[in-house]
Write an enzyme that holds these catalytic residues in place. Structure first.
Site, short mmCIF file in Angstrom:
data_model
loop_
_atom_site.label_atom_id
_atom_site.label_comp_id
_atom_site.label_asym_id
_atom_site.label_seq_id
_atom_site.Cartn_x
_atom_site.Cartn_y
_atom_site.Cartn_z
N HIS A 78 -6.10 -11.56 8.03
CA HIS A 78 -5.91 -10.31 9.13
C HIS A 78 -6.58 -9.38 8.83
CE1 HIS A 78 -2.76 -7.28 7.46
NE2 HIS A 78 -3.45 -6.56 7.66
N ASP A 127 -0.65 -15.37 6.50
CA ASP A 127 -1.15 -14.18 6.94
C ASP A 127 -1.87 -14.18 5.27
OD1 ASP A 127 -2.67 -11.99 7.79
OD2 ASP A 127 -1.16 -10.71 7.60
N SER A 232 -3.05 -3.08 3.70
CA SER A 232 -2.72 -4.50 3.91
C SER A 232 -3.59 -5.40 2.61
CB SER A 232 -3.64 -4.65 5.16
OG SER A 232 -2.24 -4.29 5.94
#
Length: 328
Positions: A78, A127, A232
């Site tokens: 992502h 992901d 992230s």
């Protein structure tokens, strides 16, 4: 004439050295030179997490990642919704402070990004992405790879692991300058319990989220401590048989450090085959006392442990010995 065997003898130490250096490179993963483990959102120390990288767009940090090989970084898919212009991306390695990277840090341009083709959007499975660097980095005390686990490694519920990153300390705040790398100890939460937590206090406008098979939860039911925006793609690492092994990739959560909303990570072991397809030379950490094997593209069994370079050097020495016998 006896000159050929003299040349062959001169090559012998070079071959031995080559095998030894290969083994040393493989042993480098998961072994930082600095150890200082404190629980709870603390500043990291220089060289403490040498695989941690900052992925930057136009010189600005936006995601974390982990060095897994001289030319490869593991991160979240992502983080790369648009890779049409790869020239805007770079990776910062060996840094403790984002604003003051220091003499041990290194900027490397990105060559390409490979996202898992099964990834379908935020909070979905797969992901994960692999970032290839423009060139190989030299391992130092401040730049080292983390080990990746093979499917034989199990991360049990309650196991204490560590998450690192330069993300925000809370939903409202930004990490103050010089933006020192943060570290946080978090326990693994089993999937059934994590699903129960995410089913509590569900707001009417929120879609109910499910922890998929390739996801891993870590953190605290009471909240207060968690990864946040900017973390992230970074690593969740656990100490396994004296080596730091990456259990997960920071993927998603509801807010940051909210009650009943622990952090959700993508299990590295779930994407072992996909990673190996892209980086076939990468070796994975197995359980202690087991000899892990993998099949190459021809279906032949080959060793996947740290003995491979030594075995290769040994084979070369035997071949060289046979050559010497023929010459003399």
């Amino acid at each position: 004439m006896r000159q050929p065997h003299i040349a062959a003898l001169l090559l012998l130490p070079l071959l031995l050295r080559s095998g030894t250096e290969g083994a040393r490179t493989l042993r480098a993963c998961g072994h930082p030179k600095m150890f200082n483990r404190m629980v709870g959102g603390e500043n990291a120390l220089e060289g403490e997490w040498p695989w941690q990288v900052s992925i930057q767009r136009n010189g600005i940090h936006f995601c974390g990642g982990s060095l897994i090989a001289p030319t490869w970084v593991l991160t979240a898919a992502h983080c790369f919704s648009n890779t049409s212009d790869i020239s805007i991306y770079q990776v910062l390695l060996g840094a403790l402070k984002l604003q003051q990277p220091g003499p041990h840090a290194l900027y490397v341009p990105v060559k390409q990004v490979k996202s898992n083709p099964q990834y379908q959007g935020m909070a979905s499975s797969a992901d994960v992405a692999l970032v290839e660097l423009q060139g190989p980095v030299t391992f130092t005390n401040y730049i080292l790879p983390v080990c990746l686990p093979d499917p034989s490694v199990i991360f049990e519920s309650g196991m204490n692991c560590w998450v690192t990153g330069w993300g925000s300390p809370s939903e409202q705040d930004r990490l103050p300058n010089p933006r020192v790398l943060q570290k946080l100890a978090v326990p693994i939460i089993d999937t059934p319990k994590c699903n129960l937590l995410y089913n509590k206090d569900v707001e009417s406008d929120f879609q109910l989220k499910t922890i998929k098979d390739d996801m891993l939860c870590a953190g605290f039911a009471e909240g207060k401590k968690d990864a946040c925006k900017g973390d992230s793609g970074g690593p969740l690492v656990c100490l396994v048989d004296q080596s730091w092994v990456q259990a997960g990739v920071i993927s998603w959560g509801e807010g940051c450090a909210r009650r009943n909303r622990p952090g959700v990570y993508i299990r590295v072991t779930s994407h072992h085959k996909w990673i190996h397809q892209i980086i076939p030379e990468l070796q994975f950490q197995g359980r202690a006392g087991t000899q892990q094997q993998q099949k190459d593209s021809q279906g032949q069994q080959r060793l996947a442990g740290n003995s491979a370079p030594c075995l290769a050097a040994h084979a070369m020495v035997l071949a060289l010995g046979a050559l010497l016998l023929r010459i003399v």
